[in-house]
Scaffold this motif. Sequence first.
Motif, PDB file in Angstrom:
ATOM      1  N   PHE A 398       8.011  -1.112   6.051  1.00 52.99           N
ATOM      2  CA  PHE A 398       7.933  -1.964   4.860  1.00 52.99           C
ATOM      3  C   PHE A 398       9.354  -2.124   4.315  1.00 52.99           C
ATOM      4  O   PHE A 398      10.021  -1.146   3.999  1.00 52.99           O
ATOM      5  N   ILE A 399       9.799  -3.356   4.196  1.00 46.24           N
ATOM      6  CA  ILE A 399      11.196  -3.621   3.819  1.00 46.24           C
ATOM      7  C   ILE A 399      11.294  -4.125   2.378  1.00 46.24           C
ATOM      8  O   ILE A 399      10.592  -5.040   1.973  1.00 46.24           O
ATOM      9  N   PHE A 400      12.183  -3.480   1.630  1.00 40.17           N
ATOM     10  CA  PHE A 400      12.453  -3.862   0.242  1.00 40.17           C
ATOM     11  C   PHE A 400      13.953  -4.142   0.101  1.00 40.17           C
ATOM     12  O   PHE A 400      14.763  -3.669   0.900  1.00 40.17           O
ATOM     13  N   LEU A 427      19.111  -3.240   2.048  1.00 45.56           N
ATOM     14  CA  LEU A 427      17.686  -3.006   2.256  1.00 45.56           C
ATOM     15  C   LEU A 427      17.313  -1.530   2.189  1.00 45.56           C
ATOM     16  O   LEU A 427      18.130  -0.645   2.467  1.00 45.56           O
ATOM     17  N   VAL A 428      16.058  -1.300   1.837  1.00 49.49           N
ATOM     18  CA  VAL A 428      15.420   0.006   1.990  1.00 49.49           C
ATOM     19  C   VAL A 428      14.191  -0.218   2.868  1.00 49.49           C
ATOM     20  O   VAL A 428      13.284  -0.965   2.491  1.00 49.49           O
ATOM     21  N   ILE A 429      14.182   0.393   4.037  1.00 51.05           N
ATOM     22  CA  ILE A 429      13.064   0.249   4.963  1.00 51.05           C
ATOM     23  C   ILE A 429      12.290   1.560   4.976  1.00 51.05           C
ATOM     24  O   ILE A 429      12.850   2.617   5.264  1.00 51.05           O
ATOM     25  N   ILE A 430      11.018   1.473   4.631  1.00 51.28           N
ATOM     26  CA  ILE A 430      10.165   2.660   4.638  1.00 51.28           C
ATOM     27  C   ILE A 430       9.298   2.612   5.887  1.00 51.28           C
ATOM     28  O   ILE A 430       8.527   1.682   6.084  1.00 51.28           O
ATOM     29  N   LYS A 431       9.447   3.607   6.728  1.00 51.17           N
ATOM     30  CA  LYS A 431       8.816   3.584   8.043  1.00 51.17           C
ATOM     31  C   LYS A 431       7.296   3.718   7.981  1.00 51.17           C
ATOM     32  O   LYS A 431       6.597   3.206   8.839  1.00 51.17           O
ATOM     33  N   HIS A 432       6.803   4.430   6.981  1.00 54.33           N
ATOM     34  CA  HIS A 432       5.346   4.602   6.863  1.00 54.33           C
ATOM     35  C   HIS A 432       4.989   4.758   5.399  1.00 54.33           C
ATOM     36  O   HIS A 432       5.540   5.610   4.693  1.00 54.33           O
ATOM     37  N   VAL A 433       4.059   3.914   4.928  1.00 57.98           N
ATOM     38  CA  VAL A 433       3.711   3.937   3.512  1.00 57.98           C
ATOM     39  C   VAL A 433       2.264   3.490   3.329  1.00 57.98           C
ATOM     40  O   VAL A 433       1.754   2.667   4.103  1.00 57.98           O
TER      41      VAL A 433
END
Length: 593
Positions: A398-400, A427-433
């Motif tokens: 999930f990219i913010f 960017l902040v990319i969250i691998k699993h959320v």
Amino acid sequence: MSNQSSDATPATPTAGLHLTPSAKRIAKTVLNGFDAYFADFQNMTLGAKARFETHNWLGVQEAHRERIELYKHKVDQVCKLVRGVTSKNVLDLNIWQQARQAYALLVSNHSNYEIAETFFNSIFCSLFEHQQIHDRNLFVKPSKDQSYKQLSDYTIYFSYSAEFGFENLIHRVFDDYEFSVPWENKKRDIDFIVASINTHLMPLIDYPLSELRVDFLESIFYRNKGAYLVGRAVHGDFITPILIPFHNNEQGGIYADTLLFDRDSASRVFSFTRSYFMVDAPIPSRFVKFLSSIMPRKDISEIYNAIGFNKHGKTEFYRHVISHMKNSSDKFVIAPGIKGMVMSVFTLPSYDIVFKIIKDRFDPPKKVTEAIVKEKYKLVSRADRAGRMADTQEYSNFIFYRNRFSDELLDELQNVAPSKLIITDKLVIIKHVYTERRMTPLNMYLDHASQQQVEEVMDEYGNAIKQLAAANIFTGDMLLKNFGVTRHGRVVFYDYDEICLITECVFRKIPEPRNEIEEMASTPWYTVGEFDIFPEEFRLFFSGNPAARVAFEEKHKDLYEASYWQSIQTELLAGQINDTFPYRRHLRFSPNR
């Protein structure tokens, strides 16, 4: 579907892109897979009527789980087929860019093109492990505006005029929607419904009945032990829901249980805390549009979820998140409440959703692993949530935008979950959320509640625990901070890392101490097995809030007794399925039935 940057390219396929034979075969294979999935989905759904009429409640639960598993099974199957229809490298992005364009052409006149595009996305994400998410490779945005499906296309409901009175109207409805099982008492139920209409709906009407139209969707909605006839009363711009829940008395008779006629009641029936409906919806988007007319505050992603298309609901939710972020400027912050030992939770103040990330390390005394936590969340998605557990969506990568994160939140995530993050300048990319509806934590709600509110919400808290137990769910950690309060004042459980099945637990009474040494011991002097539960200890969950404890014990002191839980266990092991109602019992025509 995974996420990507919100500055994705437009949805229009790359102009002039040459479509190779391999790309066309891949597109056809994916579409054939979608059509096969949809047909199997519909066949599972069509069995709901017979399961209801034969009161096959265990079959209802099994069908619910199988239908959820069907999607992953079909995706895995199609991924294997895709590898076999081309000798080219199936991970060549150029081929997928062509396949996306070929697929858009194939589904351009498909009645369910939007769900078919989500299926394409699932195949791509599975093969590419949720990487390379861009609109040129898959359908980040829909290929066309869904508004092209005009209301004139509707053939999914029957309309009734109220010109000759509501008794005549309801008689015709009962005739048209008759089950294969006889009515328990048709005249009685029609009288109940007409009386309810006269009491609650008629005061809202100041025009001739001949001008009022009532629409009912052609398909009945089935869930758990209930069947719901869903409709609306319409006069000009005036629209109000009309829902009639039916039940089977299990002795050969169907009866109407109540009449629901307002938006809040309809919203509760289609709540994010409920299992998905089984409803014959050949063109789901039309059903969603109808349901949106009676629940305008409910996002369409939640409606897609409610009728069983949760994967497309996930796609629609993602698009809604991106749209909201484009049209807002506030920053993501740590969610209010006591920080959890397993999850780090953050939210956007202007958006009623929380994002939950599994920490890299869990604080003592937690002994679960990340894999176990993921299995618990999967259990929730397949269980009967009984209106007491929040639905969740799981995303990868999930990219913010980094500038939308508060410094405090970014520091927190880097401290507790660094392995889940990829951080760049922008960017902040969250691998699993996981995403979940935001609610007011129960402990915080109590801090500002009046005495009446304390009494009501603690009754709700006890009911939540009992209703989940009846659905074979033991919440494990019953701390007040692990429950939330919805805008309707309903208490919902949302911390799943310690849930388990009631039938797996061993409920015990604490043995009496045999001597003074045992009585004064600071640790248990008796053996405690891995699955042992001592309900007497539940009083500890109210430490620091004696008022809440008193209110709870006035109505739910039986939860402290091992015998209560053992009786629930006995019923579950005997195959008994309890009734769950998405409306208050006092609204039932025969509340003591």
